[in-house]
Design an enzyme around this catalytic site. Structure first.
Site, PDB file in Angstrom:
ATOM      1  N   ARG A 165       2.006   4.934  -9.996  1.00  0.00           N
ATOM      2  CA  ARG A 165       0.753   5.232  -9.452  1.00  0.00           C
ATOM      3  C   ARG A 165       0.965   5.965  -8.166  1.00  0.00           C
ATOM      4  O   ARG A 165       2.072   5.953  -7.559  1.00  0.00           O
ATOM      5  CB  ARG A 165      -0.023   3.935  -9.296  1.00  0.00           C
ATOM      6  CG  ARG A 165       0.467   2.915  -8.151  1.00  0.00           C
ATOM      7  CD  ARG A 165      -0.122   3.490  -6.903  1.00  0.00           C
ATOM      8  NE  ARG A 165       0.138   2.246  -5.836  1.00  0.00           N
ATOM      9  CZ  ARG A 165       0.451   2.473  -4.417  1.00  0.00           C
ATOM     10  NH1 ARG A 165       0.789   3.858  -4.117  1.00  0.00           N
ATOM     11  NH2 ARG A 165       0.588   1.503  -3.874  1.00  0.00           N
ATOM     12  N   GLU A 193      -9.110   0.466  -2.768  1.00  0.00           N
ATOM     13  CA  GLU A 193      -8.482   0.444  -1.410  1.00  0.00           C
ATOM     14  C   GLU A 193      -8.523   2.006  -0.904  1.00  0.00           C
ATOM     15  O   GLU A 193      -8.844   2.432   0.220  1.00  0.00           O
ATOM     16  CB  GLU A 193      -7.220  -0.038  -1.231  1.00  0.00           C
ATOM     17  CG  GLU A 193      -6.541   0.174   0.068  1.00  0.00           C
ATOM     18  CD  GLU A 193      -5.206  -0.486   0.007  1.00  0.00           C
ATOM     19  OE1 GLU A 193      -4.185   0.137   0.809  1.00  0.00           O
ATOM     20  OE2 GLU A 193      -4.751  -1.578  -0.423  1.00  0.00           O
ATOM     21  N   ARG A 201      -6.912   5.862  -6.871  1.00  0.00           N
ATOM     22  CA  ARG A 201      -5.667   5.404  -7.409  1.00  0.00           C
ATOM     23  C   ARG A 201      -5.327   5.942  -8.914  1.00  0.00           C
ATOM     24  O   ARG A 201      -6.249   5.327  -9.656  1.00  0.00           O
ATOM     25  CB  ARG A 201      -5.571   3.795  -7.273  1.00  0.00           C
ATOM     26  CG  ARG A 201      -5.444   3.355  -6.079  1.00  0.00           C
ATOM     27  CD  ARG A 201      -3.846   3.286  -5.557  1.00  0.00           C
ATOM     28  NE  ARG A 201      -3.700   2.926  -4.342  1.00  0.00           N
ATOM     29  CZ  ARG A 201      -3.382   1.490  -3.732  1.00  0.00           C
ATOM     30  NH1 ARG A 201      -3.418   0.596  -4.633  1.00  0.00           N
ATOM     31  NH2 ARG A 201      -3.124   1.489  -2.670  1.00  0.00           N
ATOM     32  N   CYS A 255      -3.758   3.280   4.108  1.00  0.00           N
ATOM     33  CA  CYS A 255      -2.756   2.347   4.492  1.00  0.00           C
ATOM     34  C   CYS A 255      -1.323   3.383   4.908  1.00  0.00           C
ATOM     35  O   CYS A 255      -0.988   4.009   4.085  1.00  0.00           O
ATOM     36  CB  CYS A 255      -2.486   1.354   3.503  1.00  0.00           C
ATOM     37  SG  CYS A 255      -1.125   0.043   4.033  1.00  0.00           S
ATOM     38  N   THR A 310       1.631   2.539   4.899  1.00  0.00           N
ATOM     39  CA  THR A 310       2.737   2.226   3.924  1.00  0.00           C
ATOM     40  C   THR A 310       2.571   3.232   2.725  1.00  0.00           C
ATOM     41  O   THR A 310       3.545   3.308   2.057  1.00  0.00           O
ATOM     42  CB  THR A 310       2.662   0.661   3.731  1.00  0.00           C
ATOM     43  OG1 THR A 310       1.329   0.518   2.448  1.00  0.00           O
ATOM     44  CG2 THR A 310       2.638   0.139   4.627  1.00  0.00           C
ATOM     45  N   ARG A 330       4.396   5.120  -6.080  1.00  0.00           N
ATOM     46  CA  ARG A 330       4.845   3.622  -6.325  1.00  0.00           C
ATOM     47  C   ARG A 330       5.159   3.594  -7.786  1.00  0.00           C
ATOM     48  O   ARG A 330       4.305   3.415  -8.746  1.00  0.00           O
ATOM     49  CB  ARG A 330       3.923   2.571  -5.852  1.00  0.00           C
ATOM     50  CG  ARG A 330       4.424   1.294  -5.862  1.00  0.00           C
ATOM     51  CD  ARG A 330       3.810   0.144  -5.407  1.00  0.00           C
ATOM     52  NE  ARG A 330       4.353  -1.404  -5.449  1.00  0.00           N
ATOM     53  CZ  ARG A 330       4.328  -1.953  -6.417  1.00  0.00           C
ATOM     54  NH1 ARG A 330       3.482  -2.123  -7.374  1.00  0.00           N
ATOM     55  NH2 ARG A 330       5.078  -3.108  -6.155  1.00  0.00           N
ATOM     56  N   ARG A 348       8.435  -7.923  -5.038  1.00  0.00           N
ATOM     57  CA  ARG A 348       7.152  -8.442  -4.932  1.00  0.00           C
ATOM     58  C   ARG A 348       7.196  -9.783  -5.962  1.00  0.00           C
ATOM     59  O   ARG A 348       7.621  -9.674  -6.983  1.00  0.00           O
ATOM     60  CB  ARG A 348       5.973  -7.588  -5.213  1.00  0.00           C
ATOM     61  CG  ARG A 348       5.880  -6.691  -3.876  1.00  0.00           C
ATOM     62  CD  ARG A 348       4.798  -6.027  -4.359  1.00  0.00           C
ATOM     63  NE  ARG A 348       4.448  -4.913  -3.075  1.00  0.00           N
ATOM     64  CZ  ARG A 348       3.286  -4.234  -3.177  1.00  0.00           C
ATOM     65  NH1 ARG A 348       2.596  -4.158  -4.069  1.00  0.00           N
ATOM     66  NH2 ARG A 348       3.131  -3.376  -2.135  1.00  0.00           N
ATOM     67  N   GLU A 381       1.854  -8.034  -4.261  1.00  0.00           N
ATOM     68  CA  GLU A 381       2.019  -8.502  -2.921  1.00  0.00           C
ATOM     69  C   GLU A 381       1.277  -9.837  -2.809  1.00  0.00           C
ATOM     70  O   GLU A 381       0.305 -10.348  -3.210  1.00  0.00           O
ATOM     71  CB  GLU A 381       1.173  -7.486  -1.965  1.00  0.00           C
ATOM     72  CG  GLU A 381       1.935  -7.200  -0.765  1.00  0.00           C
ATOM     73  CD  GLU A 381       1.381  -6.087   0.164  1.00  0.00           C
ATOM     74  OE1 GLU A 381       1.945  -5.655   1.075  1.00  0.00           O
ATOM     75  OE2 GLU A 381       0.471  -5.412  -0.314  1.00  0.00           O
TER      76      GLU A 381
END
Length: 411
Positions: free
Chosen positions: A181, A280, A284, A326, A328, A335, A364, A369
């Site tokens: 993603r 978020e 995505r 974010c 990160t 990812r 994870r 997470e």
């Protein structure tokens, strides 16, 4: 465009701190700041006072910052926020605001102040925050992204040869499913805490019309969360497609306002391609399927990203790459992950973590997470997203998973 969420929160902040008589932009008893000056000095002084106020951090926000910083400093938090928010950095940033949306340090660090068990603890309320609050963002970005220094520049986007990846687990013994993603922000819009409800709806409309133009294996349907029928909702839950309102980390960062307005889900007919709208991140974009055929999954994602970008310009920075909420998730924002069953390595977590670290992988729990591994099944992905291309990021995961399977077989 509306101002950031901290503007909306100020009354609440003050009430929560027992100062209900102070208004958001006023002194004790609700008397507006500078009213005497304005009366005496006329319009020019009033304009100057307003200009100054627009670049000032509200007293209630400052009080909340000071209190939150003191509690964090006294805590045993292991977050990157605590590690890098020194007193010097805090004092340097606490009075700053972003030019367009007037985001404050509180907007940036509130989630980490409220959740001492955060891994990172900060979010960017708007794109300008990465520059205005660079003294905090830069060291956190460097720490998380494996040494991406403030003098470094993220390389140009390069998905490489999409046919060069194969199946990481051709015999289907270890890998349950694979997913790649990326996150994208739409140019011209701030991030969640600064978005108005009208902007959420406008973005959803743009995304829905854009995705309805996709063809071939990407062809599918957009489902708005608002007014969703129960049967559709249940089907999306059964498919593990439906995202919920944000967790406490996102809630604290003001990322869930006006829920479920402006949120939606798109998936193709084969259920191997998915887009989340305004979860978020603005977007995505997800490609996934059962088994370990990373090559097919990566090719599908690359095609989708290129098709969407033709219609919707993405927010991009020359130094940081693609910008999202974010820190990160900057740079490539890629990812690539697998759900993998490695029972022997699971009983030797130190060995698993050692191999993961060697290949810059993140381990994870089964459900992502902040969750535990169930039955020796882990969610393992690339950790680095900055300072390397999309192809290189996915290759780190490909090489690491190949090594983990080899190790599991040898135990």
């Amino acid at each position: 465009m509306g101002l950031c969420a901290s503007k909306d929160k100020k009354e609440k902040v003050i009430e929560g701190d027992g100062g209900a008589t102070a208004t958001a932009n006023g002194g004790a008893g609700g008397e507006p700041n500078g009213s005497a000056t304005a009366a005496a000095g006329g319009a020019s002084d009033e304009a100057a006072a307003q200009g100054k106020q627009d670049t000032m951090v509200d007293a209630a926000v400052l009080a909340k910052l000071e209190e939150g910083f003191a509690k964090l400093a006294a805590s045993d938090s292991k977050s990157l926020l605590k590690k890098y928010l020194t007193k010097e950095v805090f004092d340097n940033l606490k009075n700053k605001v972003t030019p367009t949306f007037k985001s404050t340090l509180l907007d940036v660090i509130q989630s980490g102040l409220e959740n001492h068990d955060s891994g990172v603890g900060i979010y960017a309320p708007d794109a300008e925050a990465y520059t205005v609050f660079a003294d905090l963002f830069d060291p956190i970005i460097e720490d998380y992204h494996g040494g991406f220094k403030k003098t470094d520049k993220h390389p140009a986007s390069d998905f490489g040869d999409v046919s060069s990846f194969g199946n990481v687990d051709p015999t289907n013994e270890y890998v349950i499913s694979t997913r790649v993603r990326c996150g994208r922000s739409m140019q011209g819009y701030p991030f969640n805490p600064c978005l108005t409800e009208a902007q959420y709806k406008e973005m959803e409309s743009k995304v829905s019309s854009t995705l309805s133009g996709l063809e071939g294996e990407l062809k599918g349907k957009f489902y708005p969360l608002t007014g969703m029928e129960k049967a559709v909702q249940q089907q999306l839950i059964d498919d593990h497609f439906l995202f919920k309102e944000g967790d406490r980390f996102l809630q604290a960062a003001n990322a869930c306002r006006y829920w479920p307005s402006g949120r939606g889900i798109y998936h193709n007919d084969n259920k191997t391609f998915l887009v989340w709208c305004n979860e978020e991140d603005h977007l995505r974009i997800i490609s996934m399927q059962q088994g370990g055929d990373l090559g097919e999954i990566y090719r599908r994602l690359t095609t989708a990203v290129n098709e969407i970008e033709k219609r919707v310009p993405f927010s991009h920075d020359d130094r940081l790459g693609f910008l999202t909420f974010c820190p990160t998730n900057l740079g490539t924002t890629i990812r690539a992950s697998v759900h993998i069953k490695v029972p022997k390595l699971a009983s030797n977590k130190a060995k698993l973590e050692e191999v993961a670290a060697k290949y810059n992988l993140q381990v994870r729990g089964t459900r992502g997470e902040h969750t535990e591994a169930e039955g020796g099944v882990y969610d393992i992905s690339n950790k680095r997203r900055m300072g390397l291309t999309e192809y290189q990021a996915v290759k780190e995961m490909y090489d690491g998973i190949t090594e983990l399977i080899k190790l599991e077989k040898s135990l």
